[in-house]
Design an enzyme around this catalytic site. Structure first.
Site, mmCIF file in Angstrom:
data_model
loop_
_atom_site.group_PDB
_atom_site.id
_atom_site.type_symbol
_atom_site.label_atom_id
_atom_site.label_comp_id
_atom_site.label_asym_id
_atom_site.label_seq_id
_atom_site.Cartn_x
_atom_site.Cartn_y
_atom_site.Cartn_z
ATOM 1 N N GLU A 232 0.681 -1.613 0.001
ATOM 2 C CA GLU A 232 0.088 0.209 0.023
ATOM 3 C C GLU A 232 0.891 1.235 -0.453
ATOM 4 O OE1 GLU A 232 -3.104 0.003 0.257
ATOM 5 O OE2 GLU A 232 -3.924 -2.353 -0.344
ATOM 6 N N CYS A 266 -1.322 9.489 2.371
ATOM 7 C CA CYS A 266 -1.670 8.820 1.429
ATOM 8 C C CYS A 266 -2.674 9.282 0.408
ATOM 9 C CB CYS A 266 -1.673 7.471 1.394
ATOM 10 S SG CYS A 266 -2.721 7.007 1.937
HETATM 11 P P1 NAD Z 1 7.845 4.241 5.176
HETATM 12 O O1 NAD Z 1 8.162 3.996 3.861
HETATM 13 O O2 NAD Z 1 9.456 5.280 4.872
HETATM 14 O O3 NAD Z 1 8.227 3.632 6.656
HETATM 15 C C1 NAD Z 1 6.587 2.596 6.135
HETATM 16 C C2 NAD Z 1 7.954 1.577 6.913
HETATM 17 O O4 NAD Z 1 8.802 1.306 6.473
HETATM 18 C C3 NAD Z 1 8.125 1.937 8.580
HETATM 19 O O5 NAD Z 1 7.546 0.763 10.124
HETATM 20 C C4 NAD Z 1 9.299 1.992 8.433
HETATM 21 O O6 NAD Z 1 10.208 1.350 9.956
HETATM 22 C C5 NAD Z 1 10.086 0.513 7.531
HETATM 23 N N1 NAD Z 1 11.239 0.897 6.960
HETATM 24 C C6 NAD Z 1 11.384 2.173 6.542
HETATM 25 N N2 NAD Z 1 12.806 1.894 5.944
HETATM 26 C C7 NAD Z 1 13.297 0.833 5.737
HETATM 27 C C8 NAD Z 1 14.151 -0.316 4.882
HETATM 28 N N3 NAD Z 1 15.316 0.229 4.598
HETATM 29 N N4 NAD Z 1 13.786 -1.552 5.159
HETATM 30 C C9 NAD Z 1 13.089 -1.967 5.676
HETATM 31 N N5 NAD Z 1 11.700 -1.189 6.351
HETATM 32 C C10 NAD Z 1 11.534 -0.296 6.284
HETATM 33 O O7 NAD Z 1 6.062 5.443 5.260
HETATM 34 P P2 NAD Z 1 6.817 6.307 5.716
HETATM 35 O O8 NAD Z 1 6.978 7.140 5.777
HETATM 36 O O9 NAD Z 1 6.131 6.404 7.096
HETATM 37 O O10 NAD Z 1 4.879 6.778 5.365
HETATM 38 C C11 NAD Z 1 4.349 7.868 3.633
HETATM 39 C C12 NAD Z 1 4.622 7.197 2.958
HETATM 40 O O11 NAD Z 1 3.143 6.271 3.257
HETATM 41 C C13 NAD Z 1 4.089 7.846 1.819
HETATM 42 O O12 NAD Z 1 4.257 8.383 0.649
HETATM 43 C C14 NAD Z 1 2.332 7.470 1.673
HETATM 44 O O13 NAD Z 1 1.764 8.046 0.529
HETATM 45 C C15 NAD Z 1 2.515 6.324 1.794
HETATM 46 N N6 NAD Z 1 1.486 5.098 2.606
HETATM 47 C C16 NAD Z 1 0.713 5.358 1.812
HETATM 48 C C17 NAD Z 1 -0.692 4.691 2.210
HETATM 49 C C18 NAD Z 1 -1.380 3.381 1.516
HETATM 50 O O14 NAD Z 1 -2.822 2.820 2.304
HETATM 51 N N7 NAD Z 1 -1.253 3.473 0.701
HETATM 52 C C19 NAD Z 1 -1.163 5.139 3.776
HETATM 53 C C20 NAD Z 1 -0.436 6.271 3.988
HETATM 54 C C21 NAD Z 1 1.622 6.555 3.854
#
Ligand code: NAD
Length: 477
Positions: A232, A266
């Site tokens: 997502e 998002c």
């Molecule tokens: P992110 O991708 O930075 O982090 C999400 C998760 O991944 C966290 O739990 C984090 O600890 C983990 N993570 C981060 N880097 C990692 C790595 N290198 N390896 C493994 N795991 C890792 O996202 P965020 O900053 O928390 O959220 C923002 C993003 O999420 C935006 O792009 C937003 O559009 C998207 N988002 C999508 C939805 C949806 O339902 N489609 C909902 C909310 C947010």
């Protein structure tokens, strides 16, 4: 169940930080959930119902603690906290609890003539142990929300909340074992290194909400074990405003959605594509609505989650080549950015290339609907497309000529709050979907069952192959 061994093509290890869970603890947590799943106790309707009811109680009993955690992590007002992180999960729980029994029934399938007499059906079985990886922006909704589908489908789960909303992560880790079957559902805290260590264990499904960039890493981390993934993701969700739109209503709905969580959502409007002839009217409606909402709510800006995001957003306000019609004042002490309406930015600027995920709203003029559709089609497929128009023909054209996770006509983001609709992205905005029945199906394996009687036992398929048998067989096909 996939094997626990590390394989040579696994991604290289990420540095462990304070707050990460040691990898031996991670391995033990996953192994215990596997053992619980193997007992079979999570399969029954009673177990699933009890877990979903307990999740509902968790939210009810701890509303004030959840609201407080969200205020500390994100500066979120209590009303928004209830709507987006508590009410939204309760809505989903009610929907699923009412229908779960019928979803669990096998569905009949008609077998071809050549297989008669016999019966066919589809049986849904739980996948096993599911990993749920959450982002920071809606830390309860985007971890416990997917958990509804995971539990409804009879799975065990490991939840990894985001380390960037630490109060919420701590509260989730404290509450989940108090309310749910703790042998079956566990919370593991940490960041990238913990997520990588979890994926290295191999799961029966990994459900990730976050950025497209990290999504690619999740998929790579899941690949050595062939762990299936639902991603997502985010992206730039455009809003198309045509000449015949109700501009006042459009402005209210767009500004309302953009103010929620400072645009760190998002499905928030990322940018507007406005018919050139109504551009001045739209900009005026947006700026006056913004000023009124700021006055009525008594706040001109909510905080950005952390310094890194604040700096990233502040940089987007520089060098975009457009005119700032409202807002844009930044306060590095409070980490606030006044919602900014940026008119006619350069399409090649970072503001128009990167996902904004903050309170900046670019407004771009287009020469009619075809130009708007062309603009959207030339970019990665977004999570949502919004259209403000009074013409159903225009809506049909946008739906037919563009691809996105969802489309909302004359409003913003509502598809996310309807459990009967699938929620998910396409292309760069994600893969797979959940909510309601779609979540139940995502976290279930659909097993094909064919049952035959032993008699009659026609000799058609048995040797020797004869012309007559071949003719009869061909007739059946
Ligand atoms: P992110 O991708 O930075 O982090 C999400 C998760 O991944 C966290 O739990 C984090 O600890 C983990 N993570 C981060 N880097 C990692 C790595 N290198 N390896 C493994 N795991 C890792 O996202 P965020 O900053 O928390 O959220 C923002 C993003 O999420 C935006 O792009 C937003 O559009 C998207 N988002 C999508 C939805 C949806 O339902 N489609 C909902 C909310 C947010």
């Amino acid at each position: 169940m996939t094997s626990a061994a590390n394989t040579s093509d696994a991604p290289s290890p990420i540095a462990t930080l304070p707050g990460d869970t040691p990898s031996d603890v991670v391995a033990a947590v996953v192994a215990e959930r596997r053992r619980t799943f193997d007992t079979g106790r999570t399969h029954s309707l009673q177990w699933r119902r009890r877990q979903l009811q307990a999740l509902s109680r968790l939210l009810d009993d701890n509303e004030s603690e959840i609201v407080e955690a969200l205020a500390l992590d994100l500066g979120r007002p209590a009303a928004d906290a209830w709507l987006a992180d508590i009410g939204a999960i309760q809505l989903e729980l009610k929907y699923v609890l009412r229908r779960l029994k019928s979803w669990m029934r096998d569905t009949r399938a008609v077998l071809p003539l050549v297989q008669q007499p016999g019966s066919g059906r589809v049986h849904r079985e739980p996948l096993g142990v599911v990993l749920v990886i959450g982002p920071w922006n809606y830390p309860f909704y985007l971890t416990l929300g997917p958990l509804v589908g995971v539990l409804a489908a009879g799975n065990c789960a490991v939840i990894k909340p985001s380390e960037l909303a630490p109060e919420s992560a701590r509260l989730i880790a404290e509450l989940v074992p108090r309310y749910l079957d703790s042998d079956a559902v566990a919370v593991v805290e940490g960041g990238a290194a913990t997520t990588t260590a979890l994926l290295a264990q191999g799961f029966d499904h990994a459900f990730f909400t976050g950025s497209p960039e990290v999504g690619k890493k999740i998929m790579a981390g899941a690949a050595p074990h062939l762990t299936p993934v639902t991603l997502e993701l985010g992206g730039k969700s455009p809003v198309i405003v045509t000449s015949d739109a109700d501009i006042d209503v459009a402005a209210r709905r767009i500004i309302w959605a953009k103010l929620v969580n400072s645009g760190q959502t998002c499905i928030t409007p990322d940018y507007l594509l406005v018919s050139r002839d109504v551009l001045p009217k739209v900009v005026l409606a947006l700026t006056t609505t913004l000023a009124r909402f700021q006055k009525d709510s008594g706040t001109s800006a909510l905080p950005i989650v952390n310094r890194r995001q604040f700096d990233r957003l502040s940089n987007l306000l520089v060098g975009h080549g457009g005119d700032i019609a409202a807002g844009g004042v930044t306060d590095p002490e409070l980490l606030t950015i006044e919602p900014a309406i940026v008119v006619s930015p350069d399409p090649d600027s970072a503001l128009m290339q990167d996902e904004i995920f903050g309170p900046l709203l670019p407004v771009v003029a287009v020469d009619g609907l075809d130009d708007a559709i062309q603009f959207v089609r030339a970019r990665p497929k977004p999570l949502a497309i919004y259209l403000f128009s009074s013409s159903s023909k225009t809506a049909d054209k946008v739906i037919a000529r563009t691809s996105s996770g969802g489309v909302v006509v004359n409003h913003i983001g509502l598809h996310c709050m309807a459990s009967a609709l699938p929620f998910g992205g396409v292309g760069n905005s994600g893969m797979g979907a959940y909510h309601g029945h779609w979540g139940f199906e995502t976290f279930s394996h659909r097993k094909a069952i064919v049952t035959k009687r032993t008699r009659p036992d026609p000799i058609l398929l048995y040797p020797p192959v004869t012309d007559l048998k071949q003719r009869v067989l061909r007739w059946f096909f």
